[in-house]
Every structure is written in structure tokens, then in C-alpha cells.
Scaffold this motif. Structure first.
Motif, PDB file in Angstrom:
ATOM      1  N   VAL A 293       7.806   8.618 -21.857  1.00 31.80           N
ATOM      2  CA  VAL A 293       8.052   7.250 -22.325  1.00 31.80           C
ATOM      3  C   VAL A 293       6.939   6.318 -21.865  1.00 31.80           C
ATOM      4  O   VAL A 293       6.425   5.503 -22.643  1.00 31.80           O
ATOM      5  CB  VAL A 293       9.422   6.751 -21.822  1.00 31.80           C
ATOM      6  CG1 VAL A 293       9.572   5.250 -22.060  1.00 31.80           C
ATOM      7  CG2 VAL A 293      10.549   7.504 -22.514  1.00 31.80           C
TER       8      VAL A 293
ATOM      9  N   ARG B  40      17.860  11.946 -24.443  1.00 25.97           N
ATOM     10  CA  ARG B  40      18.646  10.710 -24.311  1.00 25.97           C
ATOM     11  C   ARG B  40      17.760   9.538 -23.885  1.00 25.97           C
ATOM     12  O   ARG B  40      17.866   8.435 -24.439  1.00 25.97           O
ATOM     13  CB  ARG B  40      19.791  10.897 -23.317  1.00 25.97           C
ATOM     14  CG  ARG B  40      20.814   9.754 -23.362  1.00 25.97           C
ATOM     15  CD  ARG B  40      21.991  10.061 -22.469  1.00 25.97           C
ATOM     16  NE  ARG B  40      21.621  10.037 -21.053  1.00 25.97           N
ATOM     17  CZ  ARG B  40      22.360  10.540 -20.074  1.00 25.97           C
ATOM     18  NH1 ARG B  40      23.501  11.145 -20.361  1.00 25.97           N
ATOM     19  NH2 ARG B  40      21.973  10.451 -18.821  1.00 25.97           N
ATOM     20  N   GLU B  41      16.879   9.773 -22.932  1.00 26.28           N
ATOM     21  CA  GLU B  41      15.969   8.702 -22.507  1.00 26.28           C
ATOM     22  C   GLU B  41      15.072   8.264 -23.657  1.00 26.28           C
ATOM     23  O   GLU B  41      14.862   7.064 -23.885  1.00 26.28           O
ATOM     24  CB  GLU B  41      15.108   9.167 -21.330  1.00 26.28           C
ATOM     25  CG  GLU B  41      14.117   8.100 -20.858  1.00 26.28           C
ATOM     26  CD  GLU B  41      13.180   8.586 -19.765  1.00 26.28           C
ATOM     27  OE1 GLU B  41      12.534   7.739 -19.136  1.00 26.28           O
ATOM     28  OE2 GLU B  41      13.081   9.813 -19.563  1.00 26.28           O
TER      29      GLU B  41
ATOM     30  N   ASP C  32      17.037   6.251 -26.110  1.00 28.26           N
ATOM     31  CA  ASP C  32      17.322   4.913 -25.591  1.00 28.26           C
ATOM     32  C   ASP C  32      16.120   3.986 -25.776  1.00 28.26           C
ATOM     33  O   ASP C  32      16.285   2.803 -26.103  1.00 28.26           O
ATOM     34  CB  ASP C  32      17.690   4.983 -24.109  1.00 28.26           C
ATOM     35  CG  ASP C  32      19.076   5.555 -23.872  1.00 28.26           C
ATOM     36  OD1 ASP C  32      19.870   5.623 -24.840  1.00 28.26           O
ATOM     37  OD2 ASP C  32      19.362   5.946 -22.724  1.00 28.26           O
ATOM     38  N   ASP C  33      14.921   4.509 -25.556  1.00 25.25           N
ATOM     39  CA  ASP C  33      13.714   3.679 -25.641  1.00 25.25           C
ATOM     40  C   ASP C  33      13.179   3.560 -27.064  1.00 25.25           C
ATOM     41  O   ASP C  33      12.508   2.587 -27.389  1.00 25.25           O
ATOM     42  CB  ASP C  33      12.635   4.245 -24.724  1.00 25.25           C
ATOM     43  CG  ASP C  33      12.859   3.907 -23.267  1.00 25.25           C
ATOM     44  OD1 ASP C  33      12.433   2.814 -22.847  1.00 25.25           O
ATOM     45  OD2 ASP C  33      13.491   4.705 -22.556  1.00 25.25           O
TER      46      ASP C  33
ATOM     47  N   SER D  46       9.699   9.402 -15.990  1.00 22.20           N
ATOM     48  CA  SER D  46       9.594   8.838 -17.343  1.00 22.20           C
ATOM     49  C   SER D  46       8.182   8.969 -17.892  1.00 22.20           C
ATOM     50  O   SER D  46       7.665   8.092 -18.587  1.00 22.20           O
ATOM     51  CB  SER D  46      10.019   7.357 -17.363  1.00 22.20           C
ATOM     52  OG  SER D  46      11.360   7.215 -16.967  1.00 22.20           O
TER      53      SER D  46
ATOM     54  N   TYR E  79      21.270  14.526 -17.170  1.00 24.05           N
ATOM     55  CA  TYR E  79      20.620  14.215 -18.445  1.00 24.05           C
ATOM     56  C   TYR E  79      21.573  14.351 -19.638  1.00 24.05           C
ATOM     57  O   TYR E  79      21.217  13.973 -20.757  1.00 24.05           O
ATOM     58  CB  TYR E  79      19.411  15.138 -18.669  1.00 24.05           C
ATOM     59  CG  TYR E  79      18.264  14.889 -17.719  1.00 24.05           C
ATOM     60  CD1 TYR E  79      17.347  13.875 -17.962  1.00 24.05           C
ATOM     61  CD2 TYR E  79      18.090  15.676 -16.593  1.00 24.05           C
ATOM     62  CE1 TYR E  79      16.283  13.657 -17.107  1.00 24.05           C
ATOM     63  CE2 TYR E  79      17.024  15.466 -15.720  1.00 24.05           C
ATOM     64  CZ  TYR E  79      16.129  14.453 -15.983  1.00 24.05           C
ATOM     65  OH  TYR E  79      15.075  14.244 -15.125  1.00 24.05           O
TER      66      TYR E  79
ATOM     67  N   ASN F 124      15.121  15.470 -22.151  1.00 26.60           N
ATOM     68  CA  ASN F 124      14.634  14.089 -22.159  1.00 26.60           C
ATOM     69  C   ASN F 124      15.066  13.337 -23.419  1.00 26.60           C
ATOM     70  O   ASN F 124      14.695  12.177 -23.608  1.00 26.60           O
ATOM     71  CB  ASN F 124      13.110  14.056 -22.046  1.00 26.60           C
ATOM     72  CG  ASN F 124      12.604  12.755 -21.439  1.00 26.60           C
ATOM     73  OD1 ASN F 124      13.340  12.021 -20.788  1.00 26.60           O
ATOM     74  ND2 ASN F 124      11.338  12.459 -21.644  1.00 26.60           N
TER      75      ASN F 124
END
Length: 214
Positions: free
Chosen positions: A38, A65-66, A69-70, A35, A112, A63
Motif C-alpha cells: 500500500v 483486506r488491507e 480498504d485502501d 503495509s 488478516y 493482504n
């Protein structure tokens, strides 16, 4: 403008965090198990406003989707021609990954998926944030470069590297197209700083003197 480069993932993919006029833009979104992207943003208390993808290959987009999400309000931009990489259910990405590996690496990359859909579809000469979109097909049909003429900076994705160019032997690659795209970049000012998708930075002037493809 503050530009922070990060090199992440199995292919040492460069992404760039651009802080400009109180907005934060990420150029490309490579997958990273730690991560790293992020965590960097949160450590600096930065809210991510925009992600611009130079093309749709897995090592530049997985990356998403991550990040979504954040940072749920972040907007995702990609060229119209490469948008199928985000909207076809992962089929193009699966084919690209299987070119390199069909074992554990493939399975990890599959984790992913699925990816969020793009919010903005880009075409040649569009303006987005502080950048002009330059259509540079060849590495993929919808590869783009991002030019800030005032700052004299070009994010070249996988079209132009220091003394090299992006490969065209993957699906949808086209050597004739990338050579034509390089001729477009060759016309830019020689003092423009080139920040590529892999490897060290360079300048248009250096490439004109040292890159045999130009």
C-alpha cells in the motif's frame, strides 16, 4: 509496461505491480506488517485497479483486506477452482497455516481474516488485462500462470521457480498434475521471462536446460 517486484512477508513472497496503459494491476497479495504494498502504491500516486491471484495460499492472498480498504474499487480475480480459499470463511487458509505453525505466527495470520470475495473467476485461456490465463494445477487445484505473449513475460506463481517447482505436499497438492502443468509451460518460447512467486526470475529456456522437472 512497467513491472515492479516486491518481496514481502515471512515466506519472502514475490508480488508484482504492473503499470500498463494507465491501469495498475497487482499480481498476488502477500501479507506484510509494514503495509509495504500500500505504501509503495501511495508513494507513487498509483490507484490500484486489479488484483490477480495466481493461487489461494495464505502467503499470496492475506493482504487483500488491507488493499481493499485502501483501494475500495479494486477488482479481485482468482481462478474458479481456487475461489473457495476466499469464500469458505477462511477454513482452507486456516488448515494451510496450521501446517506450518499453531502458535504466534498462526494467530498473526488469523488477524488478516476475513478476506473479501472475488469479483472475477478465471478459467483456462481467459483474457484479463493484458494477460492470458494458463491453468496450471498441481501446487493447488486452481493454480494459474499469467502470460503476456507480446512482452514475453510469464508470472508463474508457485508452479515454476528457478531450477525448482512448487511443493505439492500441502492439502490439495498433486504432483502428477504439476508435472503435467510444467509440460504446458515447456512449450512456451524459450526467451520468455519467468517471474515466480518466490525466488529470482528465470527464463523458459534456462528451465528447459537446468530444471530436472521439465
Amino acid at each position: 509496461m512497467i513491472i515492479t517486484p516486491l518481496s514481502v512477508g515471512a515466506f519472502a513472497t514475490n508480488c508484482y505491480i504492473v503499470e500498463d496503459n494507465s491501469s495498475v494491476t497487482l499480481i498476488d497479495a502477500p501479507p506484510t506488517e509494514s503495509s509495504k504494498i500500500v505504501n509503495f502504491l501511495k508513494a507513487k500516486n498509483l490507484n490500484l485497479d486489479l488484483i490477480i491471484l495466481t493461487h489461494g495460499h495464505f502467503d499470496h492472498v492475506l493482504n487483500l483486506r488491507e488493499l481493499k480498504d485502501d483501494f475500495p474499487n479494486v477488482k479481485i480475480a482468482i481462478s474458479k477452482a481456487d475461489s473457495p480459499y476466499l469464500t469458505d470463511g477462511g477454513e482452507l487458509i486456516k488448515q494451510d497455516i496450521s501446517f506450518f505453525d499453531s502458535g504466534l505466527f498462526y494467530n498473526k495470520m488469523m488477524s488478516y481474516l476475513p478476506l473479501p470475495s472475488p469479483d472475477i473467476l478465471l478459467n483456462d485461456q481467459d483474457k484479463i488485462s493484458s494477460f492470458e490465463v494458463l491453468s496450471t494445477p498441481g501446487h493447488t487445484p486452481g493454480s494459474i500462470c499469467l502470460l503476456n505473449r507480446e512482452e514475453k513475460i510469464l508470472f508463474s506463481g508457485d508452479t515454476l521457480f528457478k531450477a525448482s517447482i512448487g511443493r505439492t505436499d500441502l492439502q490439495n497438492g498433486n504432483f502428477t498434475q504439476i508435472i503435467s502443468s510444467l509440460q504446458k509451460l515447456k512449450k512456451l518460447d524459450e526467451d520468455i521471462l519467468v517471474l515466480p512467486g518466490h525466488g529470482p526470475s528465470t527464463t523458459i529456456g534456462f528451465e528447459k536446460k537446468n530444471n530436472s522437472y521439465l
